[in-house]
Scaffold this active site. Structure first.
Site, PDB file in Angstrom:
ATOM      1  N   HIS A  21     -10.794 -20.298  33.591  1.00 12.81           N
ATOM      2  CA  HIS A  21     -10.235 -20.721  34.862  1.00 12.81           C
ATOM      3  C   HIS A  21     -11.304 -20.627  35.944  1.00 12.81           C
ATOM      4  CE1 HIS A  21      -5.751 -19.950  33.633  1.00 12.81           C
ATOM      5  NE2 HIS A  21      -6.365 -20.836  32.871  1.00 12.81           N
ATOM      6  N   GLU A  58     -11.515 -19.032  38.818  1.00 12.30           N
ATOM      7  CA  GLU A  58     -11.859 -17.705  39.306  1.00 12.30           C
ATOM      8  C   GLU A  58     -12.766 -16.972  38.322  1.00 12.30           C
ATOM      9  OE1 GLU A  58      -7.375 -18.237  40.260  1.00 12.30           O
ATOM     10  OE2 GLU A  58      -8.873 -19.032  38.858  1.00 12.30           O
TER      11      GLU A  58
END
Length: 372
Positions: A54, A56
């Site tokens: 992802h 992040e």
């Protein structure tokens, strides 16, 4: 909540990063992330492909120890559940992030505020709402899928200057330029399904695949869908004979010819008989079925009756139209959208987020259908 000019600048960068995942990450949303410490960007990331890291996590990986005490700018609430990847909220906490600035809350029920709560419980400063409108527009197809169960519908057509999809004999190849057709192939390359009616399939005998340069493989292989009440699609058609390259779904009525249905199934096509009298209701059933299969973006390529049903049913979310400098004329030549239509110009749909472009000799318009 007040945000600084720097906050806006970093979130805009996160949105730019997120957009690079279009066509690769679905049915997940596009997400971008930027890590800033002491006024310096120390890490960036975006969700590159379904199942991969992802945004992040990628930004944290890029920053390493420099992430400690940094501010995270992210276009969507960090997840708090296990999916293809572990919870991003936990990774953000473990990295020692001090502040999280998010554009919007995740509408996915398994998150829906839970990620923010986990961050706040761990003592992080959480601020939400920066560039929310832009973030929502970026992932509008994902929002639609998780909130309604239906995919985002893109209507595409090419027409002459006098508004004809084809001549009076049905000939339409080619109205648009080669460059415009290349744009269409790029559209097909990022959607989950391409829909046409049985008349278009019969007249044009299309393949409906994304044909791009060898160095540029399509992000996805779209399922071809034919709205064909009587299962009349010939097994010798290009759609059927290329079923090994891309799946084909034929949507019929339950009383469609049994031998024709059997022949299509034997050739490798999936036949879906929807038990509804009206075409609009069969389309609604189809869209819910495609939604169950996590299809996020669906391209509808005609013809006029199919477009009319989609527009009358309120199913269309986005339009891409190519207008060529040709005059076809003819009372029998069809315009792009049939159906019931609107009674007054005041009721007619006016696209928002309108984009206009000249492609060789064609005008290319794209925009979204307003919902408010």
């Amino acid at each position: 909540m007040s945000f600084s000019s720097d906050d806006h600048r970093y979130m805009q960068r996160a949105l730019e990063l997120a957009a690079q995942g279009e066509g690769f990450v679905e049915p997940n949303p596009m997400v971008g992330a930027v890590l800033v410490r002491d006024g310096q960007v120390v890490g960036e990331g975006w969700h590159r492909r379904y199942g991969d890291l992802h945004a992040e996590a990628e930004a944290l990986q890029a920053a390493g120890e420099r992430a400690r005490s940094a501010t995270l700018y992210v276009t969507l609430e960090p997840c708090c559940h296990f999916g293809k990847q572990p919870p991003c909220a936990d990774a953000v906490i473990a990295a020692g992030i001090a502040r999280v600035v998010a554009a919007m809350r995740d509408p996915f029920p398994a998150v829906a505020g839970g990620g923010f709560q986990r961050l706040q419980d761990a003592g992080l400063q959480v601020e939400v709402g920066l560039c929310e409108r832009e973030a929502r527009e970026l992932i509008a197809p994902f929002i639609q899928l998780v909130t309604t169960g239906r995919p985002w519908i893109i209507a595409k057509w090419a027409m002459t200057l006098d508004g004809k999809l084809a001549t009076r004999t049905g000939d339409s190849q080619w109205i648009s330029s080669a460059a415009s057709r290349e744009v269409v192939h790029r559209l097909r390359a990022r959607v989950d399904a391409v829909v046409v009616g049985s008349r278009t399939a019969a007249l044009d005998d299309p393949m409906l695949t994304a044909r791009l340069p060898e160095a540029e493989p399509p992000q996805r292989v779209a399922t071809r869908v034919v709205l064909d009440s009587n299962a009349s699609l010939p097994t010798t058609s290009k759609l059927v004979t290329t079923v090994s390259q891309a799946p084909v779904i034929v949507v019929t009525r339950p009383d469609a010819d049994r031998l024709a249905v059997a022949a299509l199934r034997s050739a490798g096509c999936e036949v879906l008989p929807f038990n509804a009298t009206l075409q609009e209701h069969r389309i609604e059933q189809l869209l819910l079925e495609l939604g169950k299969r996590k299809m996020t973006n669906v391209l509808v390529e005609g013809g006029a009756s199919v477009f009319g049903t989609f527009f009358d049913g309120g199913f269309v979310d986005e339009v891409h139209a190519f207008i060529a400098p040709l005059i076809a004329g003819g009372r029998e030549a069809t315009s792009p959208v049939r159906g019931e239509g609107f009674a007054t110009i005041g009721q007619a749909l006016r696209l928002k987020n309108l984009r206009q472009q000249l492609i060789e000799t064609d005008f290319y318009f794209s925009g979204r259908i307003p919902r408010d």
